[in-house]
Design an enzyme around this catalytic site. Structure first.
Site, PDB file in Angstrom:
ATOM      1  N   HIS A   1       1.017  -1.213   0.126  1.00  0.00           N
ATOM      2  CA  HIS A   1      -0.235   0.017   0.007  1.00  0.00           C
ATOM      3  C   HIS A   1       0.968   1.063  -0.148  1.00  0.00           C
ATOM      4  O   HIS A   1       1.448   1.429   0.967  1.00  0.00           O
ATOM      5  CB  HIS A   1      -0.953   0.071   1.034  1.00  0.00           C
ATOM      6  CG  HIS A   1      -1.860   1.196   1.214  1.00  0.00           C
ATOM      7  ND1 HIS A   1      -2.753   1.609   0.318  1.00  0.00           N
ATOM      8  CD2 HIS A   1      -1.849   2.212   2.249  1.00  0.00           C
ATOM      9  CE1 HIS A   1      -3.300   2.557   0.485  1.00  0.00           C
ATOM     10  NE2 HIS A   1      -2.834   3.042   1.715  1.00  0.00           N
TER      11      HIS A   1
ATOM     12  N   ASP B   1       0.822   5.025  -0.315  1.00  0.00           N
ATOM     13  CA  ASP B   1       0.016   6.508  -0.335  1.00  0.00           C
ATOM     14  C   ASP B   1       0.481   7.254  -1.376  1.00  0.00           C
ATOM     15  O   ASP B   1       1.629   7.731  -0.995  1.00  0.00           O
ATOM     16  CB  ASP B   1       0.184   6.821   1.208  1.00  0.00           C
ATOM     17  CG  ASP B   1      -0.980   6.217   2.229  1.00  0.00           C
ATOM     18  OD1 ASP B   1      -1.863   5.949   1.861  1.00  0.00           O
ATOM     19  OD2 ASP B   1      -0.379   5.845   3.294  1.00  0.00           O
TER      20      ASP B   1
ATOM     21  N   ASP C   1      -7.522   1.048   2.014  1.00  0.00           N
ATOM     22  CA  ASP C   1      -7.431   2.105   2.984  1.00  0.00           C
ATOM     23  C   ASP C   1      -8.039   3.222   2.762  1.00  0.00           C
ATOM     24  O   ASP C   1      -7.714   4.199   2.055  1.00  0.00           O
ATOM     25  CB  ASP C   1      -6.007   2.410   3.485  1.00  0.00           C
ATOM     26  CG  ASP C   1      -5.807   3.577   4.453  1.00  0.00           C
ATOM     27  OD1 ASP C   1      -6.692   3.875   5.293  1.00  0.00           O
ATOM     28  OD2 ASP C   1      -5.020   3.965   4.415  1.00  0.00           O
TER      29      ASP C   1
ATOM     30  N   HIS D   1      -6.862   9.250  -1.032  1.00  0.00           N
ATOM     31  CA  HIS D   1      -7.578   9.314   0.280  1.00  0.00           C
ATOM     32  C   HIS D   1      -6.810   9.863   1.388  1.00  0.00           C
ATOM     33  O   HIS D   1      -7.226   9.984   2.478  1.00  0.00           O
ATOM     34  CB  HIS D   1      -8.158   7.758   0.739  1.00  0.00           C
ATOM     35  CG  HIS D   1      -6.842   6.964   0.866  1.00  0.00           C
ATOM     36  ND1 HIS D   1      -6.601   5.724  -0.266  1.00  0.00           N
ATOM     37  CD2 HIS D   1      -6.036   6.760   1.807  1.00  0.00           C
ATOM     38  CE1 HIS D   1      -5.718   5.247   0.337  1.00  0.00           C
ATOM     39  NE2 HIS D   1      -5.115   5.684   1.465  1.00  0.00           N
TER      40      HIS D   1
END
Length: 1017
Positions: free
Chosen positions: A273, A275, A385, A592
């Protein structure tokens, strides 16, 4: 035999940490090192390789915050190592346990090709599988001195202001003083890689992690303990390498014992993941992607069974642009089935705040990239997420060809435990998507014994399936899986006492789980939104970022509409490339941790600059198209981009401005206050600038509760227990200050101007009531300098509303106004887009807004027996982490109270409020390109087809939650009309449309979204 379990487990921990692990690289020689430091932005690889390096050594400090240091590392393989496996151990002095939250490095060969990355959990580099003595070794390391913003130690988080030495400017700001070097070189060695010792470490680690998950009463636990004891006895602490084989032989029997036939199955899916921005700027994510992909493709060479998914097309597009040689490796591994593009989205967006058409384009651009670049039709929505999931998503997924949905974040709920891990998610229109929440409760798994055991215990759907998924690999800041994780997976494939772990892709899991449920009577169903009972402050944090997104979404709608109209009517060139680029820019910033307002200052200041540039370019595109349509500049022409007619101008059309426009009535004095009255609504503003009456003259009804005042600004203390920019904890309500004192209340033209000063801040509001409107408009300018405060505006309404109705993408949801259950009570801050409505069956009111998303609705029964339903809009916050200057400065926003309205009226007003009329010099009447004869059917997008065929694409939806029969008419000769998916590919959906003379007859189910391709004759 006495119970010596604790003694043996403590012995294992020490011997493993202090003797066996260090022996993996026990034979070493130091490497020579030189350094070149770069301040400011990173430089191209070629420049870094050719730079003027200076000598350095282990122990030297390097790396002020956000700087880059290039290290040249070289040495010679000793002759006595010939035939050995040789690695480099390169520890740059990483400051934290987490892979992506500290310094990181990417290693290059002298020719500039990338090898793999370095991070706190991955410090090794392959040099030679069978070394040649005397062979020289040289690599370059591009080392990023990213500061540790949040993590201090394993399991420990800090949420203090991100300062440099406790002072401003802040660490997360682009213009921050980088300060002193943050890191110190710790180890730069050539080393013999002792594979037997390495394998012993993996054997012991797996058993060490498995034992605590087994009951002390379990024979298996004691069998493992005795095997470990025998292995430790076999280890010669002065010759670990020479004794490792014997120690492994002692462990072999317990490692060979197979899992039970009924053991739970786990699909282990490698991922990282990353970001797209968060505690680092966008430019650093570009490098994080290169590092992570370099790591995983290198692992794939040695582990052909390893599967890795990558879910954000934007990140791969960056890789293609900035690191084409790494991108080529990803494409190579995609052909072998090891590198799996997945997720179907441009980025992993916020799905509460992003608009409906923007979510469509997330799928369009994401899936199209994977199709064009990898030849893969992705079937999953991989969104581990984000901070809640709107109820239109199942339909959008299906229309994009997505079959499966995965997320993990709902496990963060603070109040209620979600009842399922595998289930059908049903959207507002009835569409169902097969969904999975990994019971491991993490999207950064390590395949530890604790994680796999937790997955089994925690799995809530055991009666329907014996199968779950673990996404494993270091994430948030990237890094991905490691060879240690793959070693665990290998040992857990079939091991007594553990679930069976299989390395595979998400589609393998979903197909198997779906089949299991079908064989066991079907999966359970969850209907409606997936509300995250946490991170509610993300609906309000960083207003400027949210305003940039809202404005950009509506400008893109206008630009496509008018450019398409000009192209069809006058043959004007349609700006395909510009719109494609601008959409991707807006989609990127819906990530996000950007759109929710939870990144460092650098990210949000850069976003504001980007949105300003997007606005300028879109305004120019709109102006150019409208000028082409306006005709001779002999008067003024009014363009209406809203999907409803207004002021005599058709939806999506334009015409000369009417010569007579009814002006708004100036406020008149009444007692100590002022009155706004347009014959439909009467608003009374008292001497303090508060609304004491909002009277519906048509219904002969007061909107405000008795004794209450409207447009009441309220200030709360806002200091959540953690996650400052993310969270609003319910106890914020315990402390409130009503801002009732006014510095001035004056009549100005046709409006009332109210100025309030409080703390270090100032608010100026202009209240107006347009002619012919039931809407009180409040234009607000806030000079905001509060800290850890939450600003809301309240309207206590005299209405007994059983529920509120909030706009979401392509429809609305109803939420109870009571708190009967813990699920209801947890929704104390909720999302609405352009409007939120409350009402009784025959009368209601709504708040509409131009840039706000957070709302709360409460209901109380008064002593007189009546009910007050208070609707509040969240305006500003002032959290101090991760941006200590969050929202500081001047903001302009608008909201309005719509009096005497149903939900259809509220929706129409929401569009009008966000799509104001445009007035240009001109004399032409511009007929709409398309029109619909049903008020409940909303045209959301009008554009030309992406394939540049000249076809017109129209996307519309049923907005009331009822069935609708409507006719769509075209302002051009129509050759054919077909239904398409979101990617504008024809689908078989004859039930929804029928071509008719001059248009298309439509039959829509509640909240159905329909995309039509219209071919001009």
């Amino acid at each position: 035999m006495h119970n010596d379990r604790d003694l043996t487990e403590q012995r294992l921990a020490r011997v493993l940490d202090e003797r066996i692990r260090p022996a993996v690289h026990a034979r070493t020689v130091p490497l020579d090192v030189a350094v070149w430091s770069v301040t400011g932005e990173p430089v191209p690889v070629a420049e870094g390789l050719a730079a003027p390096y200076r000598p350095a050594r282990v122990g030297d400090r390097w790396g002020p915050a956000w700087s880059t240091s290039w290290f040249r590392v070289s040495g010679t393989i000793p002759a006595e190592w010939a035939g050995e496996t040789v690695e480099a151990v390169l520890d740059l002095g990483f400051a934290t346990h987490s892979a992506g939250f500290s310094a990181e490095g990417l290693v290059y060969r002298p020719d500039g090709s990338a090898v793999k990355a370095l991070n706190p959990r991955n410090t090794w580099l392959p040099v030679a599988e069978r070394a040649v003595g005397g062979e020289e070794f040289t690599v370059h390391i591009e080392a990023a001195a990213n500061p540790v913003v949040m993590h201090t130690a394993p399991g420990e988080l800090t949420f203090g202001p991100t300062s440099v030495g406790g002072r401003a400017p802040w660490l997360g700001a682009p213009d921050a003083d980088p300060g002193e070097p943050l890191y110190r070189l710790r180890r730069l060695d050539l080393a013999v890689f002792d594979r037997e010792v390495h394998e012993l470490v993996q054997d012991l680690e797996v058993l060490q992690q498995l034992m605590p998950e087994l009951s002390p009463d379990s024979p298996r636990r004691w069998q493992i303990l005795r095997a470990v004891e025998r292995a430790l006895d076999a280890v010669d602490l002065q010759d670990v390498s020479g004794s490792a084989r014997g120690a492994r032989a002692a462990l072999a029997p317990v490692l060979a014992s197979p899992a039970h036939a009924s053991a739970h199955r786990i699909s282990a899916v490698g991922h990282a993941h990353i970001d797209t921005a968060w505690l680092w700027p966008l430019r650093e994510t570009v490098r994080k992607v290169a590092r992570t992909v370099s790591n995983v493709t290198q692992l794939m060479d040695d582990h052909p069974e390893f599967r890795f998914v990558m879910s954000q097309a934007q990140q791969l597009a960056w890789l293609k642009e900035h690191r084409p040689e790494v991108y080529a490796r990803a494409q190579e591994k995609a052909k072998t089935g090891q590198f799996l593009p997945t997720g179907s989205l441009w980025v992993e967006p916020d799905t509460n705040i992003s608009g409906g058409e923007a979510l469509v384009r997330q799928f369009v651009h994401g899936k199209r990239f994977f199709l064009e670049e990898f030849g893969v039709e992705t079937e999953e929505m991989w969104l581990p997420d984000t901070f809640g999931y709107n109820a239109a998503l199942p339909q959008l997924m299906k229309l994009a060809g997505v079959k499966w949905f995965l997320t993990q974040k709902i496990s963060w709920n603070s109040t209620n435990r979600f009842p399922h891990h595998t289930f059908w998610w049903e959207g507002i229109d009835g569409t169902r998507i097969f969904s999975h929440f990994p019971p491991v409760d993490s999207y950064n798994g390590e395949l530890s014994g604790a994680e796999v055991a937790h997955s089994v215990r925690n799995f809530r759907d055991k009666s329907g399936s014996g199968h779950s998924l673990i996404p494993f690999g270091y994430g948030d800041g990237g890094g991905g899986p490691t060879r240690e994780m793959l070693a665990r997976a290998d040992r857990l494939r079939d091991l007594e006492g553990a679930p069976r772990v299989e390395l595979e892709g998400p589609a393998d899991f979903f197909r198997r789980a779906h089949a299991e449920y079908q064989a066991n009577g079907g999966a359970p169903v969850w209907s409606g939104e997936l509300y995250l009972e946490l991170h509610r402050g993300t609906l309000t944090s960083q207003l400027a970022t949210k305003q940039g997104n809202r404005r950009s979404e509506h400008l893109l709608r206008e630009a496509e509409l008018w450019a398409a109209t000009a192209a069809v009517r006058h043959g004007e060139a349609y700006p395909y490339d510009a719109l494609d680029r601008l959409w991707k820019t807006v989609l990127l910033h819906q990530f996000h941790d950007i759109l929710p307002g939870t990144s460092i200052a650098w990210v949000h200041r850069e976003a504001e600059e980007t949105y300003a540039a997007v606005t300028r370019e879109l305004e120019e595109l709109i102006r150019s198209a409208q000028e082409a349509l306006a005709g001779e500049p002999e008067g003024t022409i009014v363009f209406n981009s809203a999907p409803h007619a207004r002021s005599g101008v058709a939806a999506f059309g334009a015409c000369p401005r009417p010569e007579t426009v009814t002006p708004a009535t100036p406020p008149r004095p009444e007692g100590d206050g002022l009155v706004l009255d347009n014959g439909l609504v009467r608003i009374v503003v008292d001497a303090d600038g508060l609304i004491t009456s909002a009277y519906d003259l048509t219904a002969d009804r007061e909107a405000l509760a008795p004794g209450a005042v409207g447009n009441l600004l309220q200030l709360h203390q806002d200091f959540p227990n953690q996650w400052d920019a993310w969270d609003v904890d319910v106890f914020y309500r315990n402390t409130v200050r009503d801002l009732t004192a006014a510095e001035s209340v004056t009549a100005t033209g046709t409006a009332v101007r109210v100025v309030r000063v409080f703390g270090a801040s100032r608010i100026e509001q202009t209240l107006s009531l347009p002619a012919g409107s039931r809407t009180l408009v409040v234009d607000t300018v806030v000079d905001w300098h509060e800290r850890e405060k939450f600003l809301k505006v309240a309207f206590p309404l005299d209405v007994r509303a059983a529920h509120s109705t909030a706009e979401i993408p392509f429809g609305h949801v109803e939420r109870p106004t009571h708190t009967n259950t813990s699920w209801d009570a947890a929704k104390f801050e909720t999302c609405a887009h352009r409007f939120l409505h409350v009402g009784e069956p025959d009368w209601g009111a709504a708040l509409v807004n131009d840039s706000s998303y957070g709302h709360d609705v409460t209901r109380d029964v008064r002593p007189d027996g009546g009910t007050t339903t208070t609707v509040r809009l969240s305006l500003l916050r002032a959290a101090r982490f991760p941006d200590p200057d969050q929202d500081q400065g001047t903001h302009r926003l608008a909201y309005a109270l719509l009096i005497g309205a149903d939900v259809t009226h509220a929706r129409r007003e929401g569009y009008r409020f966000n799509l104001p009329e445009r007035v240009l010099p001109g004399s032409a009447t511009v007929a709409p390109l398309v029109s619909v004869d049903h008020e409940g059917v909303i045209v959301e997008a009008v554009k030309l087809a992406d394939d540049r065929s000249g076809d017109v694409i129209v996307r519309l939806y049923e907005s009331r939650g009822t069935r609708a029969a409507a006719t769509l008419r075209t302002g051009f000769p129509l050759a054919s009309a077909v239904v398409t998916d979101l990617l504008e590919r024809t689908v078989d959906d004859q039930a929804s449309h029928e071509e008719a003379e001059g248009g298309v007859r439509l039959t829509l189910r509640p909240f159905q979204i329909l995309t039509l391709r219209l071919r001009p004759a």
